[in-house]
Design a protein around this motif. Structure first.
Motif, PDB file in Angstrom:
ATOM      1  N   GLY A  88     -22.976 -25.947  -0.004  1.00 25.37           N
ATOM      2  CA  GLY A  88     -22.470 -27.250   0.408  1.00 25.37           C
ATOM      3  C   GLY A  88     -21.496 -27.821  -0.616  1.00 25.37           C
ATOM      4  N   PHE A  89     -21.329 -29.131  -0.575  1.00 23.42           N
ATOM      5  CA  PHE A  89     -20.339 -29.791  -1.439  1.00 23.42           C
ATOM      6  C   PHE A  89     -20.528 -29.460  -2.920  1.00 23.42           C
ATOM      7  N   GLY A  90     -21.735 -29.647  -3.427  1.00 22.89           N
ATOM      8  CA  GLY A  90     -21.962 -29.435  -4.849  1.00 22.89           C
ATOM      9  C   GLY A  90     -21.643 -28.011  -5.248  1.00 22.89           C
ATOM     10  N   SER A  91     -22.162 -27.069  -4.498  1.00 24.31           N
ATOM     11  CA  SER A  91     -21.981 -25.653  -4.834  1.00 24.31           C
ATOM     12  C   SER A  91     -20.515 -25.244  -4.761  1.00 24.31           C
ATOM     13  N   LEU A  92     -19.839 -25.591  -3.688  1.00 21.04           N
ATOM     14  CA  LEU A  92     -18.470 -25.098  -3.504  1.00 21.04           C
ATOM     15  C   LEU A  92     -17.478 -25.780  -4.444  1.00 21.04           C
ATOM     16  N   PHE A  93     -17.658 -27.049  -4.716  1.00 20.52           N
ATOM     17  CA  PHE A  93     -16.737 -27.697  -5.654  1.00 20.52           C
ATOM     18  C   PHE A  93     -16.994 -27.202  -7.074  1.00 20.52           C
ATOM     19  N   PHE A  94     -18.273 -26.958  -7.407  1.00 16.64           N
ATOM     20  CA  PHE A  94     -18.556 -26.366  -8.723  1.00 16.64           C
ATOM     21  C   PHE A  94     -17.895 -24.994  -8.802  1.00 16.64           C
ATOM     22  N   LEU A  95     -18.081 -24.202  -7.768  1.00 15.00           N
ATOM     23  CA  LEU A  95     -17.564 -22.835  -7.782  1.00 15.00           C
ATOM     24  C   LEU A  95     -16.047 -22.802  -7.803  1.00 15.00           C
ATOM     25  N   LYS A  96     -15.444 -23.681  -7.052  1.00 17.44           N
ATOM     26  CA  LYS A  96     -13.977 -23.726  -7.030  1.00 17.44           C
ATOM     27  C   LYS A  96     -13.422 -23.984  -8.432  1.00 17.44           C
ATOM     28  N   LYS A  97     -14.022 -24.939  -9.121  1.00 17.43           N
ATOM     29  CA  LYS A  97     -13.551 -25.271 -10.467  1.00 17.43           C
ATOM     30  C   LYS A  97     -13.878 -24.144 -11.451  1.00 17.43           C
TER      31      LYS A  97
ATOM     32  N   GLY B   3     -23.095 -29.010   4.234  1.00 20.27           N
ATOM     33  CA  GLY B   3     -22.673 -30.315   4.747  1.00 20.27           C
ATOM     34  C   GLY B   3     -21.180 -30.426   5.014  1.00 20.27           C
ATOM     35  N   LEU B   4     -20.381 -29.482   4.498  1.00 21.73           N
ATOM     36  CA  LEU B   4     -18.950 -29.531   4.812  1.00 21.73           C
ATOM     37  C   LEU B   4     -18.673 -29.204   6.265  1.00 21.73           C
TER      38      LEU B   4
ATOM     39  N   ALA C 128     -10.010 -31.409  16.441  1.00 20.87           N
ATOM     40  CA  ALA C 128      -8.632 -31.184  16.002  1.00 20.87           C
ATOM     41  C   ALA C 128      -8.558 -30.364  14.722  1.00 20.87           C
ATOM     42  N   ASP C 129      -9.704 -30.027  14.152  1.00 23.94           N
ATOM     43  CA  ASP C 129      -9.768 -29.386  12.838  1.00 23.94           C
ATOM     44  C   ASP C 129      -8.945 -30.200  11.833  1.00 23.94           C
ATOM     45  N   ALA C 130      -9.174 -31.490  11.866  1.00 22.87           N
ATOM     46  CA  ALA C 130      -8.439 -32.406  10.996  1.00 22.87           C
ATOM     47  C   ALA C 130      -9.220 -32.775   9.735  1.00 22.87           C
ATOM     48  N   LYS C 131     -10.523 -32.669   9.805  1.00 23.15           N
ATOM     49  CA  LYS C 131     -11.297 -33.064   8.623  1.00 23.15           C
ATOM     50  C   LYS C 131     -11.366 -31.899   7.636  1.00 23.15           C
ATOM     51  N   PHE C 132     -11.522 -32.225   6.383  1.00 25.99           N
ATOM     52  CA  PHE C 132     -11.717 -31.210   5.352  1.00 25.99           C
ATOM     53  C   PHE C 132     -13.069 -30.546   5.582  1.00 25.99           C
ATOM     54  N   SER C 133     -13.045 -29.231   5.701  1.00 21.73           N
ATOM     55  CA  SER C 133     -14.280 -28.511   5.970  1.00 21.73           C
ATOM     56  C   SER C 133     -14.362 -27.271   5.082  1.00 21.73           C
ATOM     57  N   ALA C 134     -15.480 -26.597   5.170  1.00 19.06           N
ATOM     58  CA  ALA C 134     -15.659 -25.400   4.358  1.00 19.06           C
ATOM     59  C   ALA C 134     -14.601 -24.352   4.684  1.00 19.06           C
TER      60      ALA C 134
ATOM     61  N   THR D 282     -27.377 -29.329   7.082  1.00 20.73           N
ATOM     62  CA  THR D 282     -26.920 -28.119   7.772  1.00 20.73           C
ATOM     63  C   THR D 282     -27.264 -26.888   6.948  1.00 20.73           C
ATOM     64  N   ILE D 283     -27.956 -25.954   7.562  1.00 24.06           N
ATOM     65  CA  ILE D 283     -28.205 -24.654   6.948  1.00 24.06           C
ATOM     66  C   ILE D 283     -27.178 -23.688   7.517  1.00 24.06           C
ATOM     67  N   GLY D 284     -26.199 -23.338   6.727  1.00 24.48           N
ATOM     68  CA  GLY D 284     -25.124 -22.450   7.169  1.00 24.48           C
ATOM     69  C   GLY D 284     -24.067 -22.414   6.085  1.00 24.48           C
ATOM     70  N   LEU D 285     -23.217 -21.403   6.094  1.00 29.14           N
ATOM     71  CA  LEU D 285     -22.197 -21.300   5.056  1.00 29.14           C
ATOM     72  C   LEU D 285     -21.306 -22.544   5.109  1.00 29.14           C
TER      73      LEU D 285
END
Lengths: 474, 146
Positions: A14-23, A80-81, A195-201, A74-77
């Motif tokens: 989710g948010f915490g994991s992916l933003f940590f990983l991105k950085k 919450g994104l 519309a796939d307008a929101k920021f998502s995973a 949400t349980i999925g790749l």
């Protein structure tokens, strides 16, 4: 793969994991990373086709006591994104200083000035659309990446009368087309954005998923963290093919506010506050019926944010409240001929207080069990205050009647179950999310919030994760 | 005072007739036709002067009723119009529920027809098709963008 020694093992996506990983990958691009996700990889097209975010129902992943509130996630790749509605306000400076300013709740182990550059960074990644005027309550060191969505006629009337309190709601729903995303279509179906307008995973974190150093283990449940000599060494996982052990130099725990403490409890990683204090905002829905003023001419699903009931000394006694002005007929249009749009749906989000009586435990089968008898007195007083003062807040509008629809069962913002702080006797992790009792174990996500302010938590989760990764990998 | 066999039989027969009559009345009140009538009456009441042909009205009411969750409570609600809130209370419904249901009917009608899109108010309203709950509450035809 399994058996390999990774630089990093990340639990949850989710948010915490992916933003940590991105950085982390930006600072250490040659890293080898294992990303462990309980759910499947279900991309945007699958979610639209099946009208759901995941194969797995969150209610099947934990147990709540009969009659108590539900908890959603949400349980999925992407976690919450996938399901979030892309509401992205910052916290206010005083949210970080509740004990110092008001003598209640806890101070965060960082202040607003310290997180502010990471807010800017997270907003740039998510391409937040926002109103520069909001700097009056949330000071900014830079502009929003995208222009604010068009406010409704009602929002503009409110902002004209309350220029220091009413603004366009900051959103990770694109106000104009940006790379990989269309502009918001203002449909209130954001959990499956048509519309796939929101920021998502999948439109925002593809570079993480596609990074050659990242092995993604989907349909793999992180069951426990193994420790030795006071440090985290590996993650024991369960999948359809059996158990696997993923060894890492650093373990990042970002499952969610229920599953992260459950993993620690199953691991025997003891701290008296593990799982204790779980809560989320108290939410209430209402509607203002208007005389002669049409609504719904804004450019996105929620157009206005109002801080009239948020900051101030009332927080010594009662929780802060944030008002969201919705730009869709959540409860239907009006029935009276020609007055169909003369209605304003409002969502009230009230700060709750973490309570010792609310906690995550594990059952004899290891499944997470949540106990949350009721909202705190502090939160209830905040809601009572908000409802009492709402007519006054709405004075700029021709309100002829206020309908109180009642509480919303869940905000899908599970928080405060692994609270952070500098004192190990009062907090599970430190200000960077490092576990006070186990080395090389870092918690990310809203679980580590020490308090539960009324603002939506995702942007703050992202900013905290960026900060933590920069300090730990830099 | 002891009841005679004849009195007892009479009393039981009367009670049985009352129960049967009540059940019959309830069936009438909760019938689908009654629901459709209420839907059409609600639309007509909230659309004064709007040219709604019979075909549009019946097509809408049929589609609306067919899509409605088949819960007896909701159908009893449709019988409450003449009896006021007392019947609604007996049916276990809050007064606000009746108002919400009226709004639901009107909202669905607006989105299921071309009423909002007609250039000329004198043009007869045409039924286009019922919207799903998602399209109905999630759709915002009034939105304006940057």
């Amino acid at each position: 793969m399994a058996g390999e020694q990774y630089d990093l093992v990340v639990i949850g996506s989710g948010f915490g994991s992916l933003f940590f990983l991105k950085k982390f990958l930006a600072l250490r691009p040659d890293s080898r990373v294992a990303l462990v996700e309980w759910g499947r990889r279900r991309d945007h097209a699958w979610q639209i086709e099946h009208d759901r975010n995941s194969d797995i129902d969150a209610q099947d992943c934990h147990r709540s006591r009969k009659g108590e509130k539900p908890w959603n996630y949400t349980i999925g790749l992407g976690g919450g994104l996938n399901c979030w509605w892309a509401q992205a306000p910052r916290l206010l400076p005083e949210d970080f200083e509740m004990q110092s300013r008001y003598g209640v709740l806890a101070d965060w182990p960082l202040d607003y000035d310290e997180i502010e550059p990471f807010y800017i960074e997270a907003e740039a990644i998510m391409q937040i659309a926002g109103d520069p005027a909001i700097a009056a309550v949330c000071p900014r060191s830079g502009p929003f990446p995208l222009p604010a969505h068009r406010m409704t006629t009602l929002d503009r009337a409110m902002a004209a009368a309350q220029p220091d309190r009413h603004f366009a709601f900051p959103a990770a729903r694109a106000s104009v087309p940006v790379a990989g995303r269309n502009a918001c279509c203002a449909s209130a179906w954001c959990h499956r954005c048509p519309a796939d307008a929101k920021f998502s995973a999948f439109n925002g974190m593809a570079e993480v998923f596609d990074h050659p150093g990242v092995d993604i283990f989907t349909e793999t449940q992180a069951w426990a963290i193994e420790t030795a000599s006071g440090r985290a060494e590996a993650v024991l996982c369960r999948s359809a093919t059996g158990e696997i052990r993923l060894r890492g130099d650093l373990i990042v725990l970002g499952a969610n506010g229920i599953q992260s403490p459950a993993i620690l409890l199953r691991s025997g990683i003891e701290h008296p506050l593990t799982g204790v204090g779980i809560c989320e905002q108290v939410s209430f829905l209402c509607e203002a019926m208007l005389a002669g003023l049409d609504n719904f001419d804004g450019g996105t699903v929620t157009t206005g944010i109002n801080y009239s009931l948020y900051a101030g000394p009332h927080r010594t006694e009662a929780g802060a409240a944030m008002l969201a002005f919705d730009n869709f007929a959540k409860h239907g249009l009006r029935a009276e001929f020609g007055r169909w749009r003369q209605v304003l749906p409002i969502s009230i989000s009230v700060e709750d207080a973490p309570q010792d009586s609310s906690r995550v435990r594990i059952g004899v089968d290891g499944v997470a069990e949540v106990e949350h008898p009721t909202v705190s007195d502090y939160g209830q007083r905040g809601l009572d205050r908000a409802l009492a003062l709402l007519p006054e807040v709405l004075t700029p509008l021709p309100v002829e009647e206020l309908l109180l629809h009642g509480p919303r069962p869940s905000e899908s913002h599970v928080q405060c179950s692994l609270r952070m702080g500098n004192d190990p006797s009062h907090a599970v992790v430190d200000g960077l999310g490092r576990h006070h009792g186990v080395k090389d174990l870092v918690v990310v996500g809203s679980a580590l919030f020490p308090t539960c302010p009324p603002a939506n938590p995702s942007l703050t989760v992202a900013a905290l994760a960026l900060r933590s990764a920069e300090r730990l990998a830099g | 005072m002891p009841l005679s066999r004849r009195t007892l039989l009479l009393a039981l027969g009367t009670a049985g007739s009352l129960v049967a009559g009540g059940m019959g009345g309830l069936r009438h009140l909760t019938s689908e036709d009654n629901f459709r009538h209420w839907v059409e009456e609600t639309v007509a009441r909230h659309m004064p002067g709007v040219p709604i042909p019979e075909t549009t009205m019946t097509a809408f009411s049929a589609a609306f009723v067919a899509s409605f969750p088949p819960r007896r409570k909701q159908r009893i609600l449709t019988a409450g119009r003449g009896a006021g809130n007392r019947l609604l209370e007996r049916a276990g419904l809050r007064a606000g529920t009746y108002r919400s249901l009226e709004r639901h009917v009107v909202t669905q009608f607006l989105f299921a027809t071309d009423l909002l899109d007609r250039g000329d108010p004198a043009t007869e309203v045409t039924f286009l098709g019922l919207r799903s709950h998602r399209e109905c509450l999630g759709r915002n035809p009034f939105a304006e963008f940057l």
